[in-house]
Design a protein around this motif. Sequence first.
Motif, PDB file in Angstrom:
ATOM      1  N   ASP A   1       0.838  -1.192   0.000  1.00 35.17           N
ATOM      2  CA  ASP A   1       0.000   0.000   0.000  1.00 35.17           C
ATOM      3  C   ASP A   1       0.880   1.252   0.000  1.00 35.17           C
ATOM      4  O   ASP A   1       1.941   1.281   0.620  1.00 35.17           O
ATOM      5  N   ARG A   2       0.392   2.295  -0.661  1.00 33.71           N
ATOM      6  CA  ARG A   2       1.134   3.551  -0.736  1.00 33.71           C
ATOM      7  C   ARG A   2       0.794   4.458   0.444  1.00 33.71           C
ATOM      8  O   ARG A   2      -0.345   4.489   0.904  1.00 33.71           O
ATOM      9  N   HIS A   3       1.787   5.224   0.874  1.00 33.38           N
ATOM     10  CA  HIS A   3       1.600   6.229   1.920  1.00 33.38           C
ATOM     11  C   HIS A   3       2.254   7.520   1.430  1.00 33.38           C
ATOM     12  O   HIS A   3       3.469   7.552   1.190  1.00 33.38           O
ATOM     13  N   TYR A   4       1.456   8.567   1.258  1.00 33.91           N
ATOM     14  CA  TYR A   4       1.946   9.871   0.815  1.00 33.91           C
ATOM     15  C   TYR A   4       1.706  10.885   1.926  1.00 33.91           C
ATOM     16  O   TYR A   4       0.585  10.991   2.440  1.00 33.91           O
ATOM     17  N   TYR A   5       2.745  11.663   2.264  1.00 33.95           N
ATOM     18  CA  TYR A   5       2.648  12.649   3.341  1.00 33.95           C
ATOM     19  C   TYR A   5       3.029  14.041   2.816  1.00 33.95           C
ATOM     20  O   TYR A   5       4.050  14.195   2.137  1.00 33.95           O
ATOM     21  N   PRO A   6       2.240  15.067   3.141  1.00 35.00           N
ATOM     22  CA  PRO A   6       2.641  16.433   2.798  1.00 35.00           C
ATOM     23  C   PRO A   6       3.860  16.844   3.616  1.00 35.00           C
ATOM     24  O   PRO A   6       3.916  16.610   4.827  1.00 35.00           O
ATOM     25  N   MET A   7       4.820  17.466   2.955  1.00 37.65           N
ATOM     26  CA  MET A   7       6.038  17.881   3.651  1.00 37.65           C
ATOM     27  C   MET A   7       6.463  19.247   3.152  1.00 37.65           C
ATOM     28  O   MET A   7       5.965  19.767   2.140  1.00 37.65           O
ATOM     29  N   ALA A   8       7.416  19.851   3.856  1.00 34.69           N
ATOM     30  CA  ALA A   8       7.943  21.163   3.467  1.00 34.69           C
ATOM     31  C   ALA A   8       9.415  21.256   3.847  1.00 34.69           C
ATOM     32  O   ALA A   8       9.865  20.618   4.803  1.00 34.69           O
ATOM     33  N   PHE A   9      10.147  22.050   3.080  1.00 32.15           N
ATOM     34  CA  PHE A   9      11.518  22.424   3.439  1.00 32.15           C
ATOM     35  C   PHE A   9      11.820  23.755   2.760  1.00 32.15           C
ATOM     36  O   PHE A   9      11.030  24.265   1.954  1.00 32.15           O
ATOM     37  N   VAL A  10      12.960  24.339   3.079  1.00 33.70           N
ATOM     38  CA  VAL A  10      13.359  25.634   2.538  1.00 33.70           C
ATOM     39  C   VAL A  10      14.735  25.501   1.899  1.00 33.70           C
ATOM     40  O   VAL A  10      15.620  24.819   2.437  1.00 33.70           O
TER      41      VAL A  10
ATOM     42  N   LYS B   1      -9.881   5.947  -4.193  1.00 37.55           N
ATOM     43  CA  LYS B   1      -9.948   5.340  -5.527  1.00 37.55           C
ATOM     44  C   LYS B   1      -9.757   3.833  -5.447  1.00 37.55           C
ATOM     45  O   LYS B   1     -10.437   3.075  -6.137  1.00 37.55           O
ATOM     46  N   ARG B   2      -8.791   3.406  -4.598  1.00 35.24           N
ATOM     47  CA  ARG B   2      -8.527   1.991  -4.372  1.00 35.24           C
ATOM     48  C   ARG B   2      -8.109   1.808  -2.917  1.00 35.24           C
ATOM     49  O   ARG B   2      -7.705   2.758  -2.250  1.00 35.24           O
ATOM     50  N   SER B   3      -8.136   0.579  -2.461  1.00 32.33           N
ATOM     51  CA  SER B   3      -7.812   0.315  -1.054  1.00 32.33           C
ATOM     52  C   SER B   3      -6.354   0.600  -0.739  1.00 32.33           C
ATOM     53  O   SER B   3      -6.012   0.905   0.414  1.00 32.33           O
ATOM     54  N   ASP B   4      -5.457   0.510  -1.748  1.00 27.54           N
ATOM     55  CA  ASP B   4      -4.035   0.763  -1.478  1.00 27.54           C
ATOM     56  C   ASP B   4      -3.703   2.252  -1.465  1.00 27.54           C
ATOM     57  O   ASP B   4      -2.554   2.624  -1.270  1.00 27.54           O
ATOM     58  N   LEU B   5      -4.727   3.115  -1.658  1.00 30.14           N
ATOM     59  CA  LEU B   5      -4.518   4.563  -1.687  1.00 30.14           C
ATOM     60  C   LEU B   5      -5.179   5.269  -0.514  1.00 30.14           C
ATOM     61  O   LEU B   5      -5.313   6.494  -0.522  1.00 30.14           O
ATOM     62  N   LEU B   6      -5.588   4.521   0.505  1.00 28.79           N
ATOM     63  CA  LEU B   6      -6.299   5.112   1.635  1.00 28.79           C
ATOM     64  C   LEU B   6      -5.473   6.187   2.338  1.00 28.79           C
ATOM     65  O   LEU B   6      -6.008   7.202   2.787  1.00 28.79           O
ATOM     66  N   ASP B   7      -4.158   5.976   2.430  1.00 27.53           N
ATOM     67  CA  ASP B   7      -3.301   6.893   3.185  1.00 27.53           C
ATOM     68  C   ASP B   7      -2.493   7.786   2.254  1.00 27.53           C
ATOM     69  O   ASP B   7      -1.298   8.000   2.453  1.00 27.53           O
ATOM     70  N   VAL B   8      -3.140   8.335   1.240  1.00 28.33           N
ATOM     71  CA  VAL B   8      -2.467   9.194   0.272  1.00 28.33           C
ATOM     72  C   VAL B   8      -2.979  10.625   0.412  1.00 28.33           C
ATOM     73  O   VAL B   8      -4.173  10.884   0.282  1.00 28.33           O
ATOM     74  N   VAL B   9      -2.064  11.548   0.699  1.00 28.27           N
ATOM     75  CA  VAL B   9      -2.348  12.989   0.669  1.00 28.27           C
ATOM     76  C   VAL B   9      -1.358  13.613  -0.306  1.00 28.27           C
ATOM     77  O   VAL B   9      -0.144  13.554  -0.093  1.00 28.27           O
TER      78      VAL B   9
END
Length: 319
Positions: free
Chosen positions: A238-247, A273-281
């Motif tokens: 499953d994929r996990h996408y997290y919003p991040m920031a840097f300078v 969209k799919r079960s493997d995308l539940l934790d995608v931001v």
Amino acid sequence: MLPTLKQIHQPVAIPCERLLQDFEMSGKTVADPRRLVFRGVGDRDVYNIAAPFEYHGESVIAGRVEPRDSEHSEVVFFIERSGAWEPIEGAPTLLLQDPFHTRIGGRLIVGGVQTFPHPQLEGMLAWRTIFYKGEGIGDLEPFFTGPDGMKDLRLVELKDGSVGVFTRPQGAKGGRGKIGFTHVASLDDLSLAVIESAPLLEGQFTDEEWGGANELHLLENGWVGVLGHIACYDGYGDRHYYPMAFVLNPEDGSFTRIELIATRSRFLPGAAKRSDLLDVVFSGGLIRKTDGTADLYAGISDAEAHRITIADPFLRYER
């Protein structure tokens, strides 16, 4: 010359799991979570939106529109009416994914990801980033096509008028996807050779993980605030996408370590969209506000578009 950022943080690749722990222990809070409502697109989903921008005195959102069971998408420009976002009558529709925008030399720059049949792998898709420019939405014309296989290619007008270029090669140079940076004197100097030779920002991602820049903010001191994402797979695929920031300091290429600024659980519940995308931001954009907060616009689980209010992740670097 700007002071170096190397004395603020020395970047070392930190995996998603550790970044997530740091975020949860930081005490960072969010406020006013909302799911954006869209009309006028039938039963298709709208997600991976960009932050709103002003056009003719009103706020406009560009969003990725596609059926739930497909990735054949188009970018539509929306305007808010009676609490819902509706397509702008007469505005162009771009055959792209994942829109973004900026302004360079006073002109509107809009881009997104174009998919096309993979030249070697039958039945598979390849992709590249396409840029348009114009005085406004109505006269956008394509002006540059990025390298085949590269998403998350972003531009920013720097304090001296030159153009910062953030890249994201994959494969022999970038693995699953790493961020590079270079700059050119103007848009006329943008080329495939410039992009492909951009040095990587070393120490941001482990080889098992990947990420990219989504939106760039020129800060008051000339540094660039980068809103992006970092992603990984878990043991189940499953994929996990997290919003991040840097300078990043464009004068010497120094940059701060990646910090998570939100997680899926901080947004409202919603569809996927799919079960493997539940934790995608998928970070879409930030609207920085004068009270020290920022509104984060994001695509959620490849199915919806949401917004939350967070602490402005770039403010302390301007101070």
